[in-house]
Design a protein around this motif. Structure first.
Motif, PDB file in Angstrom:
ATOM      1  N   CYS A   1       0.809  -1.228   0.000  1.00  0.00           N
ATOM      2  CA  CYS A   1       0.000   0.000   0.000  1.00  0.00           C
ATOM      3  C   CYS A   1       0.831   1.261   0.000  1.00  0.00           C
ATOM      4  CB  CYS A   1      -0.966   0.015   1.181  1.00  0.00           C
ATOM      5  SG  CYS A   1      -0.136   0.144   2.786  1.00  0.00           S
ATOM      6  N   GLY A   2       2.156   1.179   0.213  1.00  0.00           N
ATOM      7  CA  GLY A   2       3.041   2.334   0.182  1.00  0.00           C
ATOM      8  C   GLY A   2       3.036   3.175   1.429  1.00  0.00           C
ATOM      9  N   ALA A   3       2.403   2.736   2.513  1.00  0.00           N
ATOM     10  CA  ALA A   3       2.343   3.517   3.748  1.00  0.00           C
ATOM     11  C   ALA A   3       3.687   3.498   4.453  1.00  0.00           C
ATOM     12  CB  ALA A   3       1.251   2.949   4.654  1.00  0.00           C
ATOM     13  N   ASP A   4       4.010   4.626   5.194  1.00  0.00           N
ATOM     14  CA  ASP A   4       5.244   4.712   5.975  1.00  0.00           C
ATOM     15  C   ASP A   4       5.104   3.831   7.221  1.00  0.00           C
ATOM     16  OD1 ASP A   4       6.381   6.465   4.197  1.00  0.00           O
ATOM     17  OD2 ASP A   4       5.702   8.255   5.272  1.00  0.00           O
TER      18      ASP A   4
ATOM     19  N   ASP B   1       7.277   2.621  10.780  1.00  0.00           N
ATOM     20  CA  ASP B   1       8.434   2.842  11.644  1.00  0.00           C
ATOM     21  C   ASP B   1       9.300   1.596  11.707  1.00  0.00           C
ATOM     22  OD1 ASP B   1       6.390   4.751  13.958  1.00  0.00           O
ATOM     23  OD2 ASP B   1       7.583   5.418  12.205  1.00  0.00           O
ATOM     24  N   SER B   2      10.581   1.808  12.037  1.00  0.00           N
ATOM     25  CA  SER B   2      11.514   0.682  12.167  1.00  0.00           C
ATOM     26  C   SER B   2      11.081  -0.231  13.313  1.00  0.00           C
ATOM     27  CB  SER B   2      12.932   1.208  12.414  1.00  0.00           C
ATOM     28  OG  SER B   2      13.343   2.010  11.348  1.00  0.00           O
ATOM     29  N   GLY B   3      11.244  -1.526  13.107  1.00  0.00           N
ATOM     30  CA  GLY B   3      10.891  -2.508  14.119  1.00  0.00           C
ATOM     31  C   GLY B   3       9.469  -3.010  14.025  1.00  0.00           C
ATOM     32  N   VAL B   4       8.644  -2.320  13.259  1.00  0.00           N
ATOM     33  CA  VAL B   4       7.246  -2.753  13.105  1.00  0.00           C
ATOM     34  C   VAL B   4       7.195  -3.844  12.052  1.00  0.00           C
ATOM     35  CG1 VAL B   4       4.918  -2.038  12.477  1.00  0.00           C
ATOM     36  CG2 VAL B   4       6.389  -0.495  13.784  1.00  0.00           C
ATOM     37  N   LYS B   5       6.526  -4.950  12.390  1.00  0.00           N
ATOM     38  CA  LYS B   5       6.498  -6.098  11.489  1.00  0.00           C
ATOM     39  C   LYS B   5       5.245  -6.167  10.631  1.00  0.00           C
ATOM     40  CE  LYS B   5       9.445  -8.948  14.449  1.00  0.00           C
ATOM     41  NZ  LYS B   5       9.600 -10.237  15.158  1.00  0.00           N
ATOM     42  N   PHE B   6       4.236  -5.372  10.984  1.00  0.00           N
ATOM     43  CA  PHE B   6       3.007  -5.396  10.209  1.00  0.00           C
ATOM     44  C   PHE B   6       2.638  -3.961   9.799  1.00  0.00           C
ATOM     45  CE2 PHE B   6       2.909  -9.181  12.824  1.00  0.00           C
ATOM     46  CZ  PHE B   6       2.482 -10.157  11.942  1.00  0.00           C
ATOM     47  N   CYS B   7       2.138  -3.868   8.616  1.00  0.00           N
ATOM     48  CA  CYS B   7       1.725  -2.542   8.106  1.00  0.00           C
ATOM     49  C   CYS B   7       0.478  -2.097   8.849  1.00  0.00           C
ATOM     50  CB  CYS B   7       1.456  -2.618   6.606  1.00  0.00           C
ATOM     51  SG  CYS B   7       0.802  -1.064   5.917  1.00  0.00           S
TER      52      CYS B   7
ATOM     53  N   GLU C   1      -1.618   0.028   7.990  1.00  0.00           N
ATOM     54  CA  GLU C   1      -2.682   0.411   7.073  1.00  0.00           C
ATOM     55  C   GLU C   1      -3.396  -0.810   6.491  1.00  0.00           C
ATOM     56  OE1 GLU C   1      -3.785   3.396   6.430  1.00  0.00           O
ATOM     57  OE2 GLU C   1      -2.350   4.377   7.769  1.00  0.00           O
ATOM     58  N   CYS C   2      -2.586  -1.764   5.963  1.00  0.00           N
ATOM     59  CA  CYS C   2      -3.207  -2.915   5.298  1.00  0.00           C
ATOM     60  C   CYS C   2      -2.943  -4.235   6.026  1.00  0.00           C
ATOM     61  CB  CYS C   2      -2.731  -3.018   3.859  1.00  0.00           C
ATOM     62  SG  CYS C   2      -0.961  -3.364   3.700  1.00  0.00           S
ATOM     63  N   GLY C   3      -2.119  -4.228   7.090  1.00  0.00           N
ATOM     64  CA  GLY C   3      -1.850  -5.431   7.853  1.00  0.00           C
ATOM     65  C   GLY C   3      -0.877  -6.384   7.199  1.00  0.00           C
ATOM     66  N   CYS C   4      -0.274  -5.988   6.090  1.00  0.00           N
ATOM     67  CA  CYS C   4       0.654  -6.854   5.362  1.00  0.00           C
ATOM     68  C   CYS C   4       1.923  -7.028   6.177  1.00  0.00           C
ATOM     69  CB  CYS C   4       0.934  -6.270   3.995  1.00  0.00           C
ATOM     70  SG  CYS C   4       2.173  -7.193   3.063  1.00  0.00           S
ATOM     71  N   SER C   5       2.485  -8.268   6.178  1.00  0.00           N
ATOM     72  CA  SER C   5       3.727  -8.513   6.905  1.00  0.00           C
ATOM     73  C   SER C   5       4.800  -9.100   6.005  1.00  0.00           C
ATOM     74  CB  SER C   5       3.466  -9.473   8.081  1.00  0.00           C
ATOM     75  OG  SER C   5       3.003 -10.737   7.591  1.00  0.00           O
ATOM     76  N   GLN C   6       4.519  -9.292   4.725  1.00  0.00           N
ATOM     77  CA  GLN C   6       5.463  -9.963   3.843  1.00  0.00           C
ATOM     78  C   GLN C   6       6.232  -8.994   2.945  1.00  0.00           C
ATOM     79  OE1 GLN C   6       6.053 -13.220   4.063  1.00  0.00           O
ATOM     80  NE2 GLN C   6       4.522 -13.369   5.725  1.00  0.00           N
ATOM     81  N   ASN C   7       5.638  -7.872   2.634  1.00  0.00           N
ATOM     82  CA  ASN C   7       6.218  -7.006   1.581  1.00  0.00           C
ATOM     83  C   ASN C   7       6.632  -5.646   2.143  1.00  0.00           C
ATOM     84  OD1 ASN C   7       5.707  -8.935  -0.496  1.00  0.00           O
ATOM     85  ND2 ASN C   7       3.547  -8.329  -0.440  1.00  0.00           N
ATOM     86  N   LEU C   8       7.431  -5.655   3.191  1.00  0.00           N
ATOM     87  CA  LEU C   8       7.912  -4.391   3.759  1.00  0.00           C
ATOM     88  C   LEU C   8       9.283  -4.040   3.201  1.00  0.00           C
ATOM     89  CD1 LEU C   8       6.928  -4.879   7.512  1.00  0.00           C
ATOM     90  CD2 LEU C   8       5.732  -3.572   5.763  1.00  0.00           C
ATOM     91  N   GLU C   9       9.439  -2.768   2.842  1.00  0.00           N
ATOM     92  CA  GLU C   9      10.763  -2.290   2.427  1.00  0.00           C
ATOM     93  C   GLU C   9      11.522  -1.881   3.680  1.00  0.00           C
ATOM     94  OE1 GLU C   9      10.071  -0.413  -2.024  1.00  0.00           O
ATOM     95  OE2 GLU C   9      10.266   0.909  -0.297  1.00  0.00           O
ATOM     96  N   LYS C  10      12.741  -2.430   3.826  1.00  0.00           N
ATOM     97  CA  LYS C  10      13.533  -2.122   5.013  1.00  0.00           C
ATOM     98  C   LYS C  10      14.755  -1.304   4.609  1.00  0.00           C
ATOM     99  CE  LYS C  10      14.134  -5.312   8.041  1.00  0.00           C
ATOM    100  NZ  LYS C  10      14.543  -6.575   8.683  1.00  0.00           N
TER     101      LYS C  10
END
Length: 375
Positions: free
Chosen positions: A329-332, A334-340, A342-351
């Motif tokens: 979803c492109g939402a910002d 914070d570091s250390g957060v494992k789930f988005c 906004e959309c609850g996604c946990s697989q596709n995070l840019e680190k």
């Protein structure tokens, strides 16, 4: 018959004037010691007027046409109340032919400078010249006020008077108009028309009509013209710094190519000078680049303004880390957060690395750039 013909020839039977000049204004018909025969023919051509004068008084004015001088067609006689012999015998009179055409290409010019006050240059002395044209509209006024009893009268006889009248009017007009000296050239037509209207009453006093008046030129003093030339040159050159650099570079190149003057030392000096000029010209580009490079960002920890290319805040020492972004979803995030959030996604995070801000793969535990551990 011989005596009769002799007496007959003493009387004038045809009165006319053929003008073969371009500047004659008045011509007195030669009637001295001669009488005009009753019934004589008077021819007045176009652009002419014939004025009859009896005993020093203007009797009548004849306009273009052909006339037979008799009691019936000479209304002037009623003005004089009576003529000797009651028009049954020859009579004595002076006849003046007045040229009513337009006298063109009459020149005027300033013998002395015209003083003018200008807001930018102060007091100025102008010189000017031009042409004008006029014609006789009132033969009575002209004969009474100007001509007198001369045998002949031309434009040169009154040109001095008219020129001085024109100069006086134009001088007064320039003072009233208050036009800046630099704008005079663009107002010649307007000034000419205003001067014509202003001088018309003066010409009427002579029996004339001022048909045209043209200002050809109003020249500024030499020192003012030099200032104008300099301003024009500056406007043409545009950026004086660039022009100066170009001129100097051209001169140095010419000197460097001419090895016969000064030898190798001059060539070396020319090369050094060219290098200095190029360095100066490049300052503008480098300064603009530095300006873009020195833009600032805000530290996410202490909110201090930090130069854009810094990786750590000089105030708090914390890394200027970038927030992770959700690939879905492109939402910002914070570091250390494992789930988005906004959309609850946990697989596709840019680190991003907390130390060098390098982009990391979602499952990376160490930064491939600096080796920092990322949990």
């Amino acid at each position: 018959m011989g005596l009769f013909n002799f007496i007959k020839n003493q009387f004038i039977e045809v009165i006319e004037w053929t003008d073969n000049t371009t500047d004659t204004m008045v011509y007195r018909f030669p009637v001295e010691n001669k009488e005009i025969k009753m019934g004589a023919q008077l021819t007045v051509r176009e652009s002419q007027l014939a004025v009859f004068v009896n005993e020093g008084v203007i009797a009548d004015v004849f306009y273009p046409g052909r006339y037979t001088l008799s009691t019936e067609n000479m209304p002037i006689i009623t003005k004089l109340k009576s003529w000797k012999f009651g028009f049954n015998s020859p009579f004595m009179a002076e006849v003046y032919f007045v040229n009513s055409k337009q006298f063109t290409d009459q020149k005027w010019g300033t013998s002395n400078p015209i003083m003018m006050r200008d807001k930018e240059f102060g007091m100025l002395r102008l010189r000017g010249y031009g042409i004008y044209s006029y014609r006789v509209t009132s033969a009575e006024i002209f004969l009474k006020e100007v001509f007198g009893t001369n045998q002949q009268f031309d434009t040169e006889s009154i040109s001095g008077q008219l020129k001085r009248t024109i100069l006086s009017g134009i001088t007064d007009l320039l003072g009233e108009a208050k036009i800046p000296a630099l704008d005079l050239a663009m107002n010649y037509d307007e000034l000419s028309e205003q001067a014509k209207n202003k001088l018309q009453p003066k010409f009427y006093e002579f029996g004339f009509e001022l048909k045209t008046l043209i200002i050809e030129n109003l020249s500024l003093p030499e020192e003012v013209e030099k200032v104008m030339d300099k301003r024009t040159s500056m406007g043409v050159l545009g950026n004086l710094n660039q022009y100066t650099q170009y001129q100097v570079a051209e001169s140095i190149r010419d000197v460097a190519q001419n090895t016969g003057i000064g030898g190798a030392g001059v060539s070396i000096g020319a090369g050094a000078a060219i290098g200095n000029i190029m360095a100066e010209s490049l300052k503008g580009n480098s300064s603009s680049q530095n300006t873009s490079a020195n833009s600032t960002i805000e530290c996410p920890s202490c909110h201090a303004q930090v130069i854009n290319n810094h990786k750590f805040c000089p105030e708090c020492g914390k890394p200027l880390e970038l927030k992770n972004k959700c690939n879905k979803c492109g939402a910002d995030i914070d570091s250390g957060v494992k789930f988005c959030p906004e959309c609850g996604c946990s697989q596709n995070l840019e680190k991003f690395c907390s130390k060098c801000s390098a982009k990391l793969s979602p499952n990376a535990k160490f930064c491939p750039e600096c080796g920092e551990a990322n949990t």
